[in-house]
Design an enzyme around this catalytic site. Structure first.
Site, mmCIF file in Angstrom:
data_model
loop_
_atom_site.group_PDB
_atom_site.id
_atom_site.type_symbol
_atom_site.label_atom_id
_atom_site.label_comp_id
_atom_site.label_asym_id
_atom_site.label_seq_id
_atom_site.Cartn_x
_atom_site.Cartn_y
_atom_site.Cartn_z
ATOM 1 N N ASN A 327 1.048 -1.127 -0.029
ATOM 2 C CA ASN A 327 0.177 -0.070 -0.024
ATOM 3 C C ASN A 327 0.870 1.175 0.045
ATOM 4 O O ASN A 327 1.321 1.676 1.165
ATOM 5 C CB ASN A 327 -0.992 0.165 1.239
ATOM 6 C CG ASN A 327 -1.962 -0.890 1.275
ATOM 7 O OD1 ASN A 327 -2.317 -1.535 0.199
ATOM 8 N ND2 ASN A 327 -2.753 -0.771 2.350
ATOM 9 N N PRO A 371 1.194 -13.296 0.167
ATOM 10 C CA PRO A 371 0.617 -14.172 0.966
ATOM 11 C C PRO A 371 -0.639 -14.681 0.431
ATOM 12 O O PRO A 371 -1.459 -14.056 -0.485
ATOM 13 C CB PRO A 371 0.251 -13.250 2.497
ATOM 14 C CG PRO A 371 0.425 -11.938 1.665
ATOM 15 C CD PRO A 371 1.288 -11.900 0.549
ATOM 16 N N HIS A 396 -1.167 -8.901 -4.442
ATOM 17 C CA HIS A 396 -0.558 -8.687 -3.236
ATOM 18 C C HIS A 396 -0.767 -9.989 -2.285
ATOM 19 O O HIS A 396 -0.729 -9.706 -1.099
ATOM 20 C CB HIS A 396 -0.856 -7.268 -2.598
ATOM 21 C CG HIS A 396 -2.297 -7.370 -2.026
ATOM 22 N ND1 HIS A 396 -3.494 -7.618 -2.526
ATOM 23 C CD2 HIS A 396 -2.477 -6.964 -0.658
ATOM 24 C CE1 HIS A 396 -4.288 -7.413 -1.523
ATOM 25 N NE2 HIS A 396 -3.784 -7.317 -0.473
ATOM 26 N N LYS A 470 -2.159 -14.890 14.555
ATOM 27 C CA LYS A 470 -2.884 -13.614 13.855
ATOM 28 C C LYS A 470 -3.043 -12.414 14.990
ATOM 29 O O LYS A 470 -3.052 -12.554 16.217
ATOM 30 C CB LYS A 470 -4.416 -14.170 13.701
ATOM 31 C CG LYS A 470 -4.430 -14.974 12.501
ATOM 32 C CD LYS A 470 -4.106 -14.422 11.221
ATOM 33 C CE LYS A 470 -5.331 -14.264 10.260
ATOM 34 N NZ LYS A 470 -4.746 -13.836 8.754
HETATM 35 P P1 5GP Z 1 -4.351 -7.254 2.844
HETATM 36 O O1 5GP Z 1 -3.195 -6.451 2.859
HETATM 37 O O2 5GP Z 1 -5.402 -6.961 1.709
HETATM 38 O O3 5GP Z 1 -5.071 -7.140 4.250
HETATM 39 O O4 5GP Z 1 -4.091 -8.846 3.061
HETATM 40 C C1 5GP Z 1 -3.055 -9.453 2.005
HETATM 41 C C2 5GP Z 1 -3.589 -10.822 1.786
HETATM 42 O O5 5GP Z 1 -2.866 -11.804 2.622
HETATM 43 C C3 5GP Z 1 -4.754 -11.188 1.681
HETATM 44 O O6 5GP Z 1 -5.477 -10.897 0.269
HETATM 45 C C4 5GP Z 1 -4.748 -12.809 1.751
HETATM 46 O O7 5GP Z 1 -4.601 -13.347 0.614
HETATM 47 C C5 5GP Z 1 -3.418 -12.852 2.461
HETATM 48 N N1 5GP Z 1 -3.839 -13.440 4.018
HETATM 49 C C6 5GP Z 1 -4.661 -13.003 4.984
HETATM 50 N N2 5GP Z 1 -4.399 -13.508 6.094
HETATM 51 C C7 5GP Z 1 -3.364 -14.530 5.800
HETATM 52 C C8 5GP Z 1 -2.598 -15.297 6.852
HETATM 53 O O8 5GP Z 1 -3.042 -15.496 7.922
HETATM 54 N N3 5GP Z 1 -1.555 -15.959 6.147
HETATM 55 C C9 5GP Z 1 -1.247 -15.848 4.953
HETATM 56 N N4 5GP Z 1 0.008 -16.510 4.528
HETATM 57 N N5 5GP Z 1 -1.718 -15.001 4.031
HETATM 58 C C10 5GP Z 1 -2.860 -14.218 4.540
HETATM 59 MN MN MN Z 2 -1.647 -5.780 3.699
#
Ligand code: 5GP
Ligand code: MN
Ligand code: MN
Length: 471
Positions: A327, A371, A396, A470
């Protein structure tokens, strides 16, 4: 809105009405239907209406509705155009860091992994609004961190100077100025260095499950069966407050400069106006804070490793693979001109040889870290020349398919547990974690394949989750 097929895995929203340029979205047949479920296309069209926007506005395969620009959106703007806080996102420099070790997962029994989780949790505060365990350091270094990023920590002996070459922008976006930051943002930021935050932020222990380009993966320090750690967090309350402040004040600024706003979330100001510059200066402070936040957290994770394995982190091969923002808005050169690229839920991925690569990755291009979810794969990708079409950006993550509310309403405990398989997780309360279920996210394999199949990225390694902390 008319979406026309424009080649394999590529669809075009042709300019109509007030749009100044087209929007292009990268999805395959599986992901295409998901596009219709939210307002993300409309939001891309809105971004295409802003002054100075460069053709095309881009939607990534993990696209979903956001505030202003969709998450999974890339908007590049010329020097005569605007800058928009909503096109960077609430969590400025939310991003991902990948740490390698020499440890093999099969040599780390489950009780030891559990112990590692608990030890990390002792060092790193998790959850919304949590304050730093480095309170004194956080306060004392806050201003320097905002100005100079990770370097401020390295000078205090947190990590090594060599780490800077393994962080996007060397861990410091130039142009930061704390005078541009509100008192409230300052207050929220100064106590939060080294904290994970809530929601989807995480510290995850992973195993390198598959090398898709073995030679390159090995050059990057990865091997099959290896234990890695992925950290996902951003600028905490500091960035959030800055985004809130400027999303508000830029509504007025837009009016002042005669800019018609297609939606309030895209409040903006000319990038060369005092208001526009002020946002950039404030955003850069938050970018630097977030790089430093991930750096301090990885230092703490290193301490946890040392406690559990009774060896110094260096002796365990503990080291930074890379740290990327997803971001951010940055001035870059594309097609021979200087442009301000807003990436919101999008990752920069430079091709081999590109001069903006950090030195260790100059020849190969730097790793892009993707991720997936806490129950599915994550990926390490590499950039390609073809990604010039997306301003050298890739997705992303997997991207949400279910909003938090929808996930809570529709996913049962049994479904959740099944989707997690053997992955360990820290949160005991089902209601608190169900919105982060792997079922709430798109299929990361499909998302990554969409770009890989058409040469916009290359898959280097696939990682699988073992245990997740988390926020
Ligand atoms: P954002 O930056 O949009 O909040 O999240 C980025 C991405 O992280 C999400 O689109 C999802 O694919 C991935 N993600 C969310 N939670 C987890 C997690 O606990 N572990 C992993 N490896 N990826 C995650
Ligand atoms: Mn993020
Ligand atoms: Mn975030």
């Amino acid at each position: 809105m008319e979406l026309v097929r424009d080649g394999k895995n590529r669809y075009r929203l042709v300019r109509t009405g007030k749009m100044r340029v087209d929007a292009v979205v990268y999805v395959n047949e599986v992901l295409l239907p998901l596009l219709r479920d939210d307002k993300s296309l409309e939001q891309l069209a809105h971004a295409a209406m802003l002054p100075g926007v460069i053709n095309p506005v881009v939607g990534m395969p993990d696209i979903h509705e956001g505030f202003g620009l969709p998450i999974g959106g890339v908007m590049a703007v010329g020097e005569d155009g605007v800058i928009s806080a909503g096109a960077v996102g609430m969590d400025i420099n939310c991003g991902v860091r990948l740490i390698r070790t020499d440890l093999r997962v099969r040599e780390v029994p489950v009780p030891q992994l559990k112990n590692l989780m608990l030890t990390v949790e002792d060092y790193v505060p998790t959850g919304v609004g949590k304050k730093s365990k480095h309170g004194e350091l956080s306060r004392r270094l806050f201003e320097r961190v905002a100005r100079t990023g990770v370097r401020a920590l390295v000078e205090q002996g947190v990590g090594a100077a060599a780490d800077l070459e393994y962080i996007e922008e060397g861990g410091c976006l130039a142009g930061a100025d704390l005078d541009a930051v509100s008192r409230e943002a300052y207050k929220r930021g100064e106590t939060q260095l080294g904290t994970l935050g809530g929601g989807n932020h995480f510290i995850e222990f992973q195993e390198v499950a598959e090398l898709l380009e073995p030679a390159l993966a090995e050059r990057w320090g990865l091997f099959p069966g290896q234990l890695t750690v992925m950290i996902h967090t951003g600028s905490r309350g500091f960035g959030h407050q800055i985004c809130t402040d400027f999303s508000r004040s830029h509504v007025t600024a837009a009016k002042k400069y005669g800019i018609e706003l297609p939606n309030k979330g895209l409040a903006c100001a000319p990038s060369n106006s005092p208001e526009g510059r002020q946002y950039f200066q404030a955003m850069a402070c938050a970018v630097n804070f977030a790089f430093a936040n991930r750096h301090l957290i990885s230092h703490d994770v290193g301490r946890a490793f040392a406690d559990v394995f009774r060896k110094e982190p260096e002796k365990l091969g503990f080291g930074l693979v890379y740290d990327v923002a997803h971001n951010i808005a940055k001035w870059e050169r594309h097609g021979g001109r200087k442009v301000l690229v807003h990436r919101k839920g999008a990752t920069r991925a430079l091709p081999p040889g590109h001069e903006d690569n950090p030195r260790p990755y100059r020849e190969t291009g730097h790793p892009a870290l993707i991720p997936g979810s806490m129950g599915t794969s994550s990926y390490v990708l590499a950039g390609t020349e073809r990604a010039a079409a997306t301003f050298f950006s890739v997705n992303h993550g997997a991207g949400r398919v279910l909003s938090r509310g929808a996930a809570e309403r529709t996913i049962s405990r049994e479904q959740f547990e099944e989707s997690m398989g053997a992955v360990l997780y820290n949160i005991r309360n089902f209601k608190e974690i169900v919105d982060e279920s792997p079922l709430a996210y798109k299929d990361v394999d499909q998302v990554v394949q969409t770009l890989a199949e058409i040469g916009l990225t290359r898959k280097v390694a696939r990682l699988r989750p073992l245990a997740v902390i988390k926020g």
